[in-house]
Scaffold this active site. Structure first.
Site, short mmCIF file in Angstrom:
data_model
loop_
_atom_site.label_atom_id
_atom_site.label_comp_id
_atom_site.label_asym_id
_atom_site.label_seq_id
_atom_site.Cartn_x
_atom_site.Cartn_y
_atom_site.Cartn_z
N HIS A 111 0.92 -1.09 -0.02
CA HIS A 111 0.02 -0.12 0.02
C HIS A 111 0.91 1.29 -0.02
O HIS A 111 1.83 1.29 0.69
CB HIS A 111 -0.92 -0.16 1.27
CG HIS A 111 -1.69 1.31 1.39
ND1 HIS A 111 -1.51 2.03 2.52
CD2 HIS A 111 -2.36 1.97 0.76
CE1 HIS A 111 -2.30 3.27 2.55
NE2 HIS A 111 -2.82 3.11 1.37
N SER A 112 0.52 2.20 -0.86
CA SER A 112 1.11 3.63 -0.75
C SER A 112 2.66 3.47 -1.20
O SER A 112 3.40 2.78 -1.85
CB SER A 112 0.62 4.34 0.32
OG SER A 112 1.05 5.58 0.35
#
Length: 292
Positions: free
Chosen positions: A97-98
């Site tokens: 994520h991210s």
């Protein structure tokens, strides 16, 4: 289940789901988050998956780096390689994520033999990039900001007994306000649970305050795209319709992925911790069960 991974005395904490004999999946969270970010998705993964969600160095319950240590994407990538070695994984998939997608991009491009599949949630590689002509000025600015933060005790550069919040409730609301994209109370509370230290008079953030300051050296956009172009495995990219990329940020990078399966779903940057986590999990499960 909690797991502690020892990299020559440096402790990385993790949470695990599934049977150790299952297909290995390493989960890498985003900036200022922790392993709890995958709490909603993990229980919905296929039964034959063994997932290890780590707290990156300086985050969650993991150790902070030494005074001479750094928190560059390259450093995190080396940690991941060491973790895979400790777990004796010859190959594995990554759920990121991210900022975690920036770390995953480095590993998958440089060590293609290690990675089976990639899954990106609202991330498209290195999150913090710089123009080449700004490299020198950025270094100077970064050093100045670090000195100022230590002198003024900003960004958590205060005594470990100094409280930043009287209650957990205050920390949850602060996390909601300071997030780079909208995040619900429930999602914030989930992340905060692994991000706080208790003090004699309240609570303070557990993460290393150095990770809140600009890096001395950032990857350029050209470099970020070069790493993406070198990825040879299949990738599932899930982006939020109200997330970081809704307005076209890093749009050029989408053309650089060779084997990408992309989906836009309802939700913001932490869509995997919000109501959309079920739809997100379905997409992930279908991808993990597909033979290419």
């Amino acid at each position: 289940m909690e797991l502690i991974l020892d990299i020559e005395g440096f402790k990385i904490n993790a949470k695990t789901w599934g049977d150790k004999r299952g297909r290995p999946l390493l989960a890498i969270h985003g900036w200022l988050d922790n392993a709890n970010t995958f709490d909603k998705i993990a229980p919905l993964l296929p039964e034959d998956i063994y997932m290890v969600a780590i707290d990156l160095a300086g985050h969650g319950f993991s150790d902070h780096r030494s005074l001479n240590g750094c928190y560059y994407l390259w450093d995190y990538a080396l940690d991941i390689l060491n973790i895979a070695n400790i777990l004796k994984w010859k190959s594995f998939s990554i759920l990121a994520h991210s900022m975690g997608t920036g770390i995953a991009t480095i590993i998958a491009s440089a060590m293609p033999e290690l990675i089976d599949k990639l899954i990106f949630i609202d991330g498209l590689g290195a999150p913090f990039v710089i123009n080449e002509e700004d490299v020198v000025s950025n270094f100077r600015k970064s050093v100045k900001q670090f000195k100022m933060a230590k002198k003024s005790k900003l960004f958590g550069f205060s005594s470990v007994n100094t409280s930043q919040f009287k209650t957990k409730e205050e920390a949850i609301h602060d996390r909601m306000k300071s997030n780079i994209s909208s995040i619900s109370y429930e999602a914030s509370a989930c992340l905060v649970e692994r991000s706080l230290n208790q003090t004699p008079y309240g609570y303070r953030w557990r993460y290393d305050p150095r990770i809140t300051l600009p890096e001395c050296y950032k990857m350029t956009e050209t470099q970020a795209q070069l790493f993406i172009e070198k990825i040879s495995c299949h990738i599932l990219i899930i982006l939020g319709k109200e997330g970081l990329f809704a307005n076209g940020m890093f749009n050029e990078r989408l053309k650089r992925f060779k084997k990408a399966n992309m989906h836009w779903v309802k939700g913001g940057h932490h869509l995997h911790l919000e109501e959309t986590h079920k739809e997100t999990s379905t997409l992930i499960n279908q991808f993990l069960q597909t033979e290419f």
